[in-house]
Design a protein around this motif. Structure first.
Motif, short mmCIF file in Angstrom:
data_model
loop_
_atom_site.label_atom_id
_atom_site.label_comp_id
_atom_site.label_asym_id
_atom_site.label_seq_id
_atom_site.Cartn_x
_atom_site.Cartn_y
_atom_site.Cartn_z
N GLU A 269 0.83 -1.21 0.00
CA GLU A 269 0.00 0.00 0.00
C GLU A 269 0.87 1.26 0.00
OE1 GLU A 269 -3.92 0.43 2.12
OE2 GLU A 269 -3.14 -1.35 3.14
N ARG A 273 0.99 4.17 -2.79
CA ARG A 273 0.66 5.54 -2.38
C ARG A 273 1.77 6.51 -2.80
NH1 ARG A 273 -0.49 4.46 2.22
NH2 ARG A 273 -2.76 4.58 2.15
N GLY A 290 -3.41 5.64 -8.27
CA GLY A 290 -4.52 6.10 -7.44
C GLY A 290 -5.67 5.11 -7.44
N SER A 291 -6.01 4.58 -8.60
CA SER A 291 -7.08 3.59 -8.70
C SER A 291 -6.71 2.32 -7.94
CB SER A 291 -7.37 3.26 -10.17
OG SER A 291 -7.82 4.39 -10.87
N ARG A 294 -6.99 2.90 -4.14
CA ARG A 294 -8.37 2.85 -3.66
C ARG A 294 -8.87 1.41 -3.58
NH1 ARG A 294 -8.54 7.42 -6.97
NH2 ARG A 294 -9.41 6.25 -8.74
N GLU A 297 -7.21 -0.16 -0.50
CA GLU A 297 -7.80 0.36 0.74
C GLU A 297 -9.18 -0.24 0.98
OE1 GLU A 297 -5.57 4.73 0.96
OE2 GLU A 297 -7.57 4.54 0.04
N GLU A 298 -9.98 -0.30 -0.07
CA GLU A 298 -11.30 -0.91 0.08
C GLU A 298 -11.18 -2.39 0.39
OE1 GLU A 298 -15.28 -1.54 0.36
OE2 GLU A 298 -14.19 0.37 0.32
#
Length: 345
Positions: A269, A273, A290-291, A294, A297-298
């Motif tokens: 992660e 990032r 970025g995609s 996300r 993270e989800e």
């Protein structure tokens, strides 16, 4: 244009005549002349195809011709493909002939044949047709493994494989043919910057199918890609961004299982990032990162919720199965009764 067509007919006529009498020397000379003409004069390429040059050139790739003749024929086909892809693709047996050239020992003919396939794949409609030719795909993958092949053959094969993989339904076939292992071997062992960039670009495309998840696991592919995404992990920014794109495609195709495999790599992660926030990265690379971030993270949130639910279910099961949790102890009941009597007295 009439002059060009006349020239083309003359050149093809010489090749046709030499082939008809099986004159190997005259045939080789005619093929070499066709190569020179198609290289020096772009305007004669389409007329050569119209005059019927393609079948005769293709036959040189499958017949026991000299290596020089096979090289000249493959190079002429490559030149013609730039201006006359439709005529080339419609020639019977052309893809089989190109596959045969790539399997042959002659390096020059192999890389010209791979480049011709890459040229044909510039047309979207040809990608499923080429992808249906498994011997041709196998020959392209084999070019990646050939230790004696030079840079040009490897790069041409990578360009062709990239074109094949742009059609989603071709990706599973590439996985089955061992493309994943061959590609990661290049990424890990080949020191040529351009090769690594092209190999990671193909990896990114192949990652976009469900079958790739197991193949990546078999070569520690996720770990390798995360290492490339980390600052300084890749030799170039393009290779780094390709690695992030590969992880994103893998997650999109593999779902929760793929997310779990990426999250299992320590620092994944954070590496993603950093790329998403890197001011020197390209807009495309930052958007891909970025995609991916996300999605991770989800995915991490989903995993956390699942663990919490599992733990809650465990506790609930424990309460219902253990009488010491589900009812008060006898001692506690006695004390309560004694207290009640004291209060009433």
């Amino acid at each position: 244009m009439e002059v060009k067509l006349h020239t083309a007919r003359t050149l093809v006529g010489r090749l046709r005549g030499a082939a008809a009498v099986r004159d190997a020397s005259a045939t080789a000379a005619a093929v070499a002349e066709l190569r020179r003409a198609s290289k020096d004069d772009p305007e004669v390429r389409a007329p050569l195809a119209d005059a019927g040059a393609v079948p005769y050139l293709a036959s040189q790739l499958t017949s026991p011709s000299t290596s020089a003749s096979a090289e000249d024929a493959a190079a002429a086909l490559l030149n013609i493909s730039i201006s006359a892809r439709e005529q080339l693709m419609s020639a019977p047996g052309i893809l089989d002939a190109l596959a045969a050239a790539m399997r042959a020992e002659e390096y020059a003919a192999a890389h010209h044949a791979a480049a011709t396939v890459a040229s044909l794949l510039c047309v979207d409609a040809y990608r499923p047709i080429v992808g249906a030719k498994r011997p041709l795909l196998a020959a392209l993958v084999a070019l990646l493994r050939g230790s004696g092949r030079g840079t040009r053959a490897t790069k041409d094969a990578l360009k062709a494989l990239f074109g094949v993989a742009l059609y989603p339904l071709n990706r599973a076939a590439l996985v089955e043919l061992g493309a994943v292992r061959a590609l990661f071997a290049l990424v890990m062992t080949d020191g040529r910057t351009g090769i690594v960039e092209d190999a990671t670009a193909v990896v990114a495309q192949v990652a976009g199918c469900a079958e790739s998840l197991a193949a990546f696991a078999g070569v520690s592919g996720v770990r390798i890609l995360v290492d490339l995404v980390e600052p300084g992990g890749a030799a170039t920014g393009r290779a780094r961004e390709n690695a992030a794109s590969a992880l994103l495609n893998l997650v999109m195709a593999g779902g929760e299982r793929a997310v779990a495999q990426v999250l299992a790599v320590g620092g994944a992660e954070e590496a993603v990032r950093e790329l998403a926030e890197d001011g020197e990265a390209s807009p495309r690379g930052k958007a891909k990162a970025g995609s991916l971030l996300r999605a991770l993270e989800e995915g991490a949130a989903v995993v956390k919720r699942q663990r919490e639910h599992r733990f809650a279910d465990f506790l609930n099961g424990l309460v219902h199965s253990d009488p010491y949790f589900s009812s008060p102890s006898p001692a506690s009941a006695t004390t309560h009764d004694d207290g009640s009597r004291l209060t009433l007295g």
